[in-house]
Design an enzyme around this catalytic site. Structure first.
Site, PDB file in Angstrom:
ATOM      1  N   HIS A  97      -4.813   2.328  -2.109  1.00  0.00           N
ATOM      2  CA  HIS A  97      -6.796   1.876  -1.899  1.00  0.00           C
ATOM      3  C   HIS A  97      -6.728   2.774  -1.212  1.00  0.00           C
ATOM      4  O   HIS A  97      -8.127   3.413  -1.277  1.00  0.00           O
ATOM      5  CB  HIS A  97      -7.752   0.951  -2.086  1.00  0.00           C
ATOM      6  N   ASP A 128       0.389  -2.173  -3.074  1.00  0.00           N
ATOM      7  CA  ASP A 128      -0.675  -0.713  -1.848  1.00  0.00           C
ATOM      8  C   ASP A 128      -0.478  -0.740  -0.958  1.00  0.00           C
ATOM      9  O   ASP A 128      -1.078  -0.304   0.745  1.00  0.00           O
ATOM     10  CB  ASP A 128      -1.610  -2.501  -1.453  1.00  0.00           C
ATOM     11  N   SER A 154      -7.391   0.786   7.507  1.00  0.00           N
ATOM     12  CA  SER A 154      -6.699   0.648   5.856  1.00  0.00           C
ATOM     13  C   SER A 154      -5.357   1.974   6.144  1.00  0.00           C
ATOM     14  O   SER A 154      -6.004   2.725   6.346  1.00  0.00           O
ATOM     15  CB  SER A 154      -7.341   0.236   4.570  1.00  0.00           C
TER      16      SER A 154
END
Length: 390
Positions: A136, A166, A241
């Site tokens: 992402h 992911d 992230s």
């Protein structure tokens, strides 16, 4: 104080003069302004041409503040600093963690393109420039820039990505990099130390936070995908992230992927365990995709309002084919852009997640029957073979 002393002297002298004269002198002294003592005190102090500085409302004398404390009182000499902490571990793990900036395009409510910008983190896993991050973080990115801990920056190439897990792998043209040591997440216990390193807010590269492993094998839904994740209370924020979650030995035990962002919720960060990530990363390095994943060679879009339907020149609300991949089995079967997906094996389709859940429940090579609606044509039956996602 000065008034009292002067008055006492004058009283003594007063004996030498008439009582009336002494009385007048004392009366004059008593009626001096109340600040006279302060004024006299200030007038007898040594003046300095340097203006004193102030800090937090306290006047600091620049001469006094320049003195060594040992010149004033007897103190024990300082020793070399020795402190408890994880500084030695941090020195090993900050270098492999990078900041990532992504520039690309996305589509708005009316399917119009607009420029996007995002930021995240990544972890160097090889000395020759392979980097693991979140899918992402790079989704929609046309230009991806990687910033190393030492300040150098490189343009990155996407080697492979996987939406379901992911995870993604990037490559930069560099040699002799400091890479992370891959650990084993299966040996973790609740309560083990966890150290997160990343680029929170997209601005604070190299930030380190520490906590513990709060839970193992948490099932968390991230962007529509159910993932089994490590839970930690180490501070995790947007921009973290793709960064690293390390153990107390400095080994990479997880790839940070999410933070629970509900109001008034803190201390809930999540990471993809390395024992789950390793085979996926291996596939991405070798093939650019995860082998064995079922797909049908199309991309979908949900039309959820009459305004959007009017803008896209379609008549129904629901899931449509947005793109058909060239050379795919879907293209060979006759699917086209703007086909409305009505049913799959007799099940009415109401959302994208539902459609893709049905596809993922199949195996590569399975046959499915899709009923579509095509503007100007009507309903059509399409027999489609499940293929491997690339």
């Amino acid at each position: 104080m000065y008034i009292k002393k002067i008055a006492a002297v004058l009283l003594c002298i007063g004996f030498l003069f008439s009582a009336s004269s002494c009385s007048l002198i004392i009366e004059k002294l008593i009626t001096l302004p109340s600040h006279t003592e302060e004024t006299l005190s200030q007038s007898t102090s040594v003046s300095d041409t340097t203006e004193p500085s102030t800090q937090a409302g306290v006047i600091l004398d620049p001469i006094a503040s320049s003195k060594d404390l040992s010149d004033i009182i007897d103190i024990e000499e300082s020793r070399p600093a020795k402190r408890d902490g994880i500084a030695d571990v941090v020195e090993k793990i900050q270098g492999p963690v990078v900041a990532i900036n992504v520039y690309g395009t996305a589509r708005d409510y009316f399917n119009r393109e607009y420029p996007t910008e995002g930021a995240g983190s990544g972890v160097i896993i090889s000395k020759d420039g392979y980097i693991v991050t979140n899918n992402h973080v790079i989704t929609g990115g046309d230009t991806i820039t990687v910033f190393l801990h030492d300040g150098r920056d490189y343009q990155a190439e996407v080697i492979g990505s996987d939406e379901k897990s992911d995870l993604a792998v990037l490559k930069i043209d560099a040699e002799g990099l400091t890479n992370a040591k891959i650990g084993e997440s299966s040996t973790l216990r609740v309560g083990d130390y966890a150290i997160a390193v990343g680029n929170p807010l997209g601005e604070l590269q190299g930030t380190v936070s520490m906590g513990i492993i709060s839970a193992l094998d948490r099932l968390v839904n991230v962007d529509g995908n159910d993932l089994v994740l490590l839970q930690t209370d180490a501070a995790v924020n947007p921009g973290n992230s793709g960064g690293g979650l390390f153990d107390s030995n400095g080994d990479l035990i997880g790839v940070v992927t999410a933070k629970e962002a509900a109001e008034n919720v803190e201390g809930l960060g999540f990471a993809i365990p390395m024992d789950i990530a390793k085979p996926i990363i291996a596939d991405l390095l070798s093939f650019g995709y995860v082998t064995g994943r079922p797909t049908v060679g199309i991309e979908t879009i949900l039309i959820s309002s009459r305004y959007s339907a009017l803008y896209n020149n379609v008549s129904k609300l629901g899931v449509y084919v947005y793109k058909v991949h060239s050379g795919s089995l879907a293209e060979q079967a006759g699917l086209k852009r703007a086909d409305f997906i009505d049913t799959v094996d007799g099940v009415a389709i109401t959302s994208e997640n539902q459609f893709w859940s049905l596809i993922e429940s199949k195996k590569v090579g399975d046959e499915i029957k899709i009923v579509i609606f095509r503007e100007g044509v009507g309903n059509m039956d399409i027999n489609l073979t499940i293929e491997e996602a690339h």
